[in-house]
Design a protein around this motif. Sequence first.
Motif: not given
Lengths: 301, 367
Positions: B225-249
């Motif tokens: 749970v702990f490690l997969a949660f870190i992964d989720a954060c990695i994906i969101i951060i990478l998506g945002n910084t590298v590809f500019g996918v926003p988190v509007v909500g």
Amino acid sequence: MPAIIVEHIAKHFARVKALNDISFSVEKGELFGFIGPDGAGKTTLFRILTTLLIPDEGKALVNGLDVVKDFRKIRQDIGYMPGRFSLYTDLSVEENLNFYATVFGTTVAENYELIRDIYIQIEPFKKRKAGKLSGGMKQKLALSCALIHKPSVLILDEPTTGVDAVSRLEFWEMLKRLQKSGITIVVATPYMDEASLCDRVALIQAGKLMTISTPSEVIKTYPWKLFSIKSDDIFSLLNDLRAYPGMHTVFAFGQAAHVSFKEGLGDEESMKKYLQGKGHSGITISPAVANIEDCFMELMI
Amino acid sequence: MKRFLGFVVKEFYHIFRDYRTLLILFGLPAIQLLLFGFVITNEIKDARIAIFDQSKDEVTRRISEKVLSSGYFILDKNLSSYKEIEQVFRQGNVKLVLIFGADFSKKLDKTGNARVQIIGDASDPNTANILVNYLQGILSNYLISLNARKIPMQIIPEVRMMYNSQMKGVYMFVPGLMAMLLMLISALMTSLSITKEKELGTMELLLVSPLKPIQIILGKVFPYVFLAFIDACIIIILGNTVFGVPVVGSVALLLFESLLFICMALSLGILISTITNSQQIAMMISLVALMLPTILLSGFIFPVENMPLVLQWFCHIMPPKYFITIIKSIMLQGNGFRYIAFETGILAGFTLLFIFLSVRKFKIRLA
């Protein structure tokens, strides 16, 4: 009350009858051995005693607790060492021991006295990964882990299989010491010579109990006159002896052959003549006292 | 509680001592995201085309200019005969050939009817289709600008793409990938780690210990749970910084939903491990029975609405589908919990169902 009572236990796997009407009891503080070849049913029996399998018929009690109904209580009471090395190979010696202590709700320090004699031998390697230990050291670690929660009954499934002769002897000395501290020990082994180290032994073959008694009684029941025969060529000696009319059993025993004859059919003189006629040299024939292996071989044929 | 913690500590030892596990846990998400984001994209940029202009007049030149200045196409070659068409396709660089008939502008003026032929390389049908559409769009735009001078009647649609105005493929891939990777890591890793204990025989000792099934299961799951949660954060951060996918909500809501999905996938992993004793089978089930549907039937790549009815039913029992809907809703549309309550409920339901089944199916004995 005996530590273990087993009454008419039977267990099938598909069409194979692994255990067939097994009954016995083990007294408190006894060192009880099960001797039998691979596939005799020792592991199945031990798994029933450790609540890992449910018997098809019969019932078994450990410390007066039923292995089916009271399995939770039994699990707190027994120490079990499976036939296969079953510790975590990627954890160190120390970590394995700590883990099992925690799981049983105790600490290594609390019961250190009990395992000290054994653990002290592997303590120099406590930082080493369990997977990198030698066979004998693995057994010592597994025994330490099985003992760490101070069980009243210790169940060991072939603890000495694949361990060198010196370590085997050492291991049995450890068991004797544990027995003195009041622990009931049930041990399975395929090595017949280890039988004489038990208080009582049960011979098990093809899911059936052949005999249960003390090692000295087992030896007393041997019915034949036994000879130990040697010659310079042990291989053809065995073959020639087996071809001799009136022969009952021929077993290789170290550098000699242990031989028994059917009632009144063999004597030293005619045997010697027969072997000389077959071209053997350096023949010695002497009467022998049956040891426990001879007795078991006799029971198993 | 102490027993449980001891178990969790042991699990962390297993994970951190196996560099392959670590690589899958943390290398895979980053690599997958970058691969999908950069390589597998259905946006077209700078496609090479060839033009065979048989009339070479003002109109065809103007159309060619418009096409080449659109940003989608680059001129690879000007052709001078039909024979060359086959040749340039065979060389493989050119995706599209644009052919103007002879006397193009004269015909257009006189009859109002001039011929343009577009030949696409359909060995990659999707790309060919998209390119042809782009090109037709440019042509009809040009036609409208011609007509504007002659006929006053016209319908001009004004299109606006909401939530992803630049039609970036990455907006699609990040939610899909998140579902896929969290599913893979959670379900695969737990099912493997439990079947591993069975294979090594250590499960035999765990069973003989006073540990309860729920303690063993939760102890196995907790680290992931702990490690997969870190992964989720990695994906969101990478998506945002590298590809500019926003988190509007709300980021908190997004993380909460991710956590719920992780729990769902983990309980599914446990369920898998209760029905098999071998790591290999657990892996096959996780990969084939979970990954493929996650990719194909969740709306990640193919829209659910276009599938045959029977497959659509299947889609509705795929948990990732609901998760993808949830993330898109939060990340791109900025919706609050009210809008995704239904999907959240379904994910929670799946989680409870899987946990219930696992605890019931978990064998307290060997057979």
